[in-house]
Design a protein around this motif. Structure first.
Motif, PDB file in Angstrom:
ATOM      1  N   PRO A  18       6.059   0.492   2.411  1.00  0.00           N
ATOM      2  CA  PRO A  18       6.552  -0.608   1.617  1.00  0.00           C
ATOM      3  C   PRO A  18       6.802  -1.882   2.380  1.00  0.00           C
ATOM      4  CG  PRO A  18       8.283   0.983   2.032  1.00  0.00           C
ATOM      5  CD  PRO A  18       7.039   1.576   2.567  1.00  0.00           C
ATOM      6  N   GLU A  19       6.807  -1.857   3.704  1.00  0.00           N
ATOM      7  CA  GLU A  19       7.036  -3.083   4.477  1.00  0.00           C
ATOM      8  C   GLU A  19       5.745  -3.860   4.559  1.00  0.00           C
ATOM      9  OE1 GLU A  19       9.147  -5.795   6.887  1.00  0.00           O
ATOM     10  OE2 GLU A  19       9.755  -4.221   5.549  1.00  0.00           O
ATOM     11  N   ARG A  42       2.409   6.495  -4.873  1.00  0.00           N
ATOM     12  CA  ARG A  42       2.855   7.640  -4.069  1.00  0.00           C
ATOM     13  C   ARG A  42       4.257   8.068  -4.451  1.00  0.00           C
ATOM     14  NH1 ARG A  42       0.800   4.657   0.275  1.00  0.00           N
ATOM     15  NH2 ARG A  42       2.892   4.291   1.047  1.00  0.00           N
ATOM     16  N   PHE A  43       5.097   7.081  -4.751  1.00  0.00           N
ATOM     17  CA  PHE A  43       6.472   7.374  -5.146  1.00  0.00           C
ATOM     18  C   PHE A  43       6.520   8.245  -6.398  1.00  0.00           C
ATOM     19  CE2 PHE A  43      10.041   5.916  -7.893  1.00  0.00           C
ATOM     20  CZ  PHE A  43      11.082   6.490  -7.177  1.00  0.00           C
ATOM     21  N   SER A 113       0.454  10.762 -10.963  1.00  0.00           N
ATOM     22  CA  SER A 113       1.641  10.036 -10.518  1.00  0.00           C
ATOM     23  C   SER A 113       2.418   9.507 -11.724  1.00  0.00           C
ATOM     24  CB  SER A 113       1.215   8.884  -9.606  1.00  0.00           C
ATOM     25  OG  SER A 113       2.319   8.108  -9.234  1.00  0.00           O
ATOM     26  N   ARG A 114       3.737   9.673 -11.683  1.00  0.00           N
ATOM     27  CA  ARG A 114       4.628   9.176 -12.742  1.00  0.00           C
ATOM     28  C   ARG A 114       5.773   8.398 -12.097  1.00  0.00           C
ATOM     29  NH1 ARG A 114       3.054  14.396 -14.393  1.00  0.00           N
ATOM     30  NH2 ARG A 114       2.074  14.434 -16.465  1.00  0.00           N
ATOM     31  N   PRO A 115       5.489   7.224 -11.530  1.00  0.00           N
ATOM     32  CA  PRO A 115       6.529   6.495 -10.802  1.00  0.00           C
ATOM     33  C   PRO A 115       7.662   6.007 -11.689  1.00  0.00           C
ATOM     34  CG  PRO A 115       4.531   5.177 -10.993  1.00  0.00           C
ATOM     35  CD  PRO A 115       4.185   6.539 -11.473  1.00  0.00           C
ATOM     36  N   LEU A 174      10.161   8.175  -0.642  1.00  0.00           N
ATOM     37  CA  LEU A 174       8.894   7.794  -0.025  1.00  0.00           C
ATOM     38  C   LEU A 174       8.688   8.504   1.308  1.00  0.00           C
ATOM     39  CD1 LEU A 174       8.805   3.963  -0.799  1.00  0.00           C
ATOM     40  CD2 LEU A 174       7.173   5.670  -1.602  1.00  0.00           C
ATOM     41  N   LEU A 175       9.768   8.667   2.049  1.00  0.00           N
ATOM     42  CA  LEU A 175       9.684   9.384   3.317  1.00  0.00           C
ATOM     43  C   LEU A 175       9.276  10.840   3.091  1.00  0.00           C
ATOM     44  CD1 LEU A 175      10.212   9.880   6.343  1.00  0.00           C
ATOM     45  CD2 LEU A 175      12.636  10.143   5.782  1.00  0.00           C
TER      46      LEU A 175
END
Length: 632
Positions: A18-19, A42-43, A113-115, A174-175
């Motif tokens: 994200p940076e 990804r989240f 994906s379902r952010p 995210l990590l």
């Protein structure tokens, strides 16, 4: 028309985290919007709602109750530790239910994906945690304080949940997602390496088994006729008339042996199935980089944003209302400016990962704590207890940012290794198929040339009407046996690539102008690897034949060059356009089997066929690649 041997999607690298302002990130050059979009997708994966997220968040979540609430509200440290534990257990209990609600029973890679739903789930989980902490806190503080408005307590906790806890949980999610993807990538890499090693061990055995199978098939066809021929020769030696047997022998050669020779080059290519995921065996070794650039691990924008959110919650009870905005902005600007300055000063420093972690965590904690302490000397005057909480939050932010960068860098490194393993495997499979095709072609030449020739010669001698003495009969038997024995010992067929191209130029001179070039690297590789040379020669023959017979070309230019360890053959002709709707023939099937990739395009009134073949890597190159992969 084009074809590729293996899909490349297995090695597609994910974008950075994200940076968005990291000039040293492997995703350099991509727009920040695209990076954030990829991170957002990804989240939304199932791993973002795994139990690891609340477990890793627990130390951060304890900062408020233990460093702020205890000093402000009274009660014992043990009581507030109990409040913190109750809140984290509530958060932990929410995640399994939320994950099932969002993703069902899907696992990573099996669910889209379902952010949005994931973010709402985090809000819901932090809201439950806030309610539990508010209720538990009302039981811990002194009765005089407990008589206050519980609604104000709930409002404070919910505000902190939405603005602070949810943001930190997103980073941790995210990590965890990055670590899950990293493990998946390493598992695929381990499978690919195991398959590659298995191919290295069994290539010759596979080719040998295929050779034995084809020879056995041909002998099943030949042996009955050879037995009849032997019986005929025996009868002839005693004066019998061989006429009927001669007709049968000729009919056998024409109706059975000749089609069999043709079929050898048109049978299905050698079939090699990829192993199922996770079948490589052995323990999964998930490694992270031994070194990490400090400038990469320092993330000023993200760190300042998370500290901004934390300052909102921390200032609610510890800073006067009219001074909160100044406190929040000063803390946020100090974090961004301090980390940006350090990032610039320490650019190019690439120490061991644990040193980077220490620098990043200590820097973030020191900047947050020092900026808070300096504000106690100004009219903003936050409570002194906020200093420790700010430093702890800064340390947590630095640790989360470092961990994310570390894992992402490890994942990108693993993906790079995976791409290399897939490319090596693709080349190894292509070389195996080249050898299989050449083997069938050589067997076809033996059957079409030596065996058919020996049987035709036998039929002619038997049908000549001349008396056959014992020496002639023995010669027939020896010639046939020698021809059949060549099936067990097939050798290279044809000359060098330069000889083949020169022959093609000579054959077509007067009807079509053929020019050709072969670069030095390609010439050396083809001289060293006869199977690849035979495949390249056959591709050129097929391309020239199609261009002259079907395209009526008057000029053909052939180029053979080596690029990036692969052989690239380009045949360009000025013939007529081919029919794209035509059914692919044997030439297309041959190219599919031989080539890593091939294409045929029409532009500027010319047709260009491009074929790419793998070249066996040298022992030194293979040793270097294996050493890199083993060290990783």
């Amino acid at each position: 028309m084009s074809r590729k041997a293996l899909p490349a999607a297995t090695a597609a690298a994910s974008p950075p985290g994200p940076e968005s302002g990291d000039a040293r990130d492997p995703g350099q050059g991509r727009q920040s919007g695209e990076r954030l979009s990829r991170a957002w997708q990804r989240f939304g994966q199932p791993a973002s709602l795994s139990l690891w997220v609340p477990v890793l968040y627990a130390p951060i979540g304890a900062i408020g109750p233990l460093l702020l609430d205890w000093n402000e509200r009274g009660g014992s440290l043990v009581q507030w530790a109990g409040v913190a534990i109750a809140g984290e257990l509530a958060l932990l209990a929410c995640f399994p239910a939320l994950r099932r609600a969002v993703h069902g029973r899907d696992r990573l890679g099996q669910s889209r994906s379902r952010p949005g739903a994931t973010l709402l789930s985090l809000y819901a989980a932090t809201a439950v945690r806030a309610v539990v902490i508010a209720v538990a806190a009302s039981l811990v503080v002194e009765p005089s304080a407990r008589s206050g408005d519980l609604r104000d307590e709930l409002l404070y906790r919910l505000l902190s949940a939405v603005l602070v806890q949810s943001g930190l949980l997103v980073v941790i999610a995210l990590l965890v997602q990055a670590m899950t993807e990293h493990r998946s990538t390493v598992a695929r890499l381990q499978d690919q390496r195991a398959w590659l090693e298995e191919l290295d061990r069994t290539t010759q055995a596979r080719l040998g088994a295929m050779h034995e199978q084809l020879v056995e098939q041909m002998r099943r066809t030949l042996d009955p006729q050879l037995d009849r021929l032997d019986a005929t020769l025996e009868a002839v030696s005693h004066g019998a008339d061989p006429s009927a047997d001669v007709d049968d022998l000729v009919r056998f050669v024409e109706d059975e042996l000749r089609p069999l020779s043709h079929q050898l080059t048109t049978v299905a290519p050698i079939d090699i199935d990829a192993p199922a995921p996770g079948t490589s065996g052995g323990r999964l070794r998930v490694r992270l980089p031994g070194r990490l650039s400090v400038s990469m691990a320092l993330m000023p924008t993200l760190s300042a944003w998370l500290l901004f959110l934390g300052a909102i919650g921390g200032s609610y009870r510890n800073v006067q209302p009219d001074r909160r905005l100044a406190f929040i902005l000063t803390l946020t600007i100090a974090m961004y400016a301090g980390l940006a300055l350090l990032r610039w000063l320490l650019r190019g420093w690439d120490p061991r990962a644990h040193v980077t972690a220490l620098v990043v965590i200590a820097s973030s904690a020191a900047i947050a704590g020092l900026a808070t302490w300096m504000q106690t000397l100004t009219p903003v005057a936050p409570e002194h207890r906020v200093i420790a909480a700010a430093a702890a939050l800064g340390a947590a932010i630095g640790a989360a940012g470092f961990a994310y960068r570390w894992v992402r860098q490890g994942q990108l490194s693993a993906e790079e290794q995976l791409r290399g393993a897939v490319a090596a495997l693709e080349s190894r499979l292509n070389i195996l198929r080249q050898n299989a095709w050449v083997m069938r072609r050589r067997l076809g030449y033996v059957m079409h040339g030596s065996v058919q020739g020996a049987l035709y010669a036998a039929a002619m001698r038997l049908g000549s009407g001349q008396p056959l003495d014992a020496s002639v009969i023995e010669t027939i038997r020896r010639d046939v046996a020698s021809a059949v024995a060549r099936l067990d010992d097939i050798g290279p067929h044809g000359g060098t690539i330069e000889q083949v191209l020169a022959d093609i130029e000579t054959v077509w001179s007067g009807d079509c102008r053929v020019t050709w070039t072969v670069d030095r690297a390609a010439l050396g590789s083809l001289e060293a690897h006869s199977a690849t040379c035979e495949c390249a020669a056959e591709i050129v023959r097929e391309a020239v034949s199609n261009a002259t017979h079907h395209g009526l070309a008057a000029a053909i230019d052939i180029t053979v060059r080596q690029e990036a360890g692969r052989l690239v053959i380009t045949v360009r002709d000025n013939g007529q356009r081919w029919d794209p709707s035509a059914t692919p023939g044997l030439g297309s099937a041959m190219l599919d089997e031989m080539c890593l990739a091939w294409s045929r395009e029409r532009s500027d009134g010319a047709t260009t066929l491009t074929a790419v073949l793998a070249i066996p890597e040298s022992a030194e190159a293979r040793a270097r690649r294996d050493q890199v992969m083993e060290a990783w």
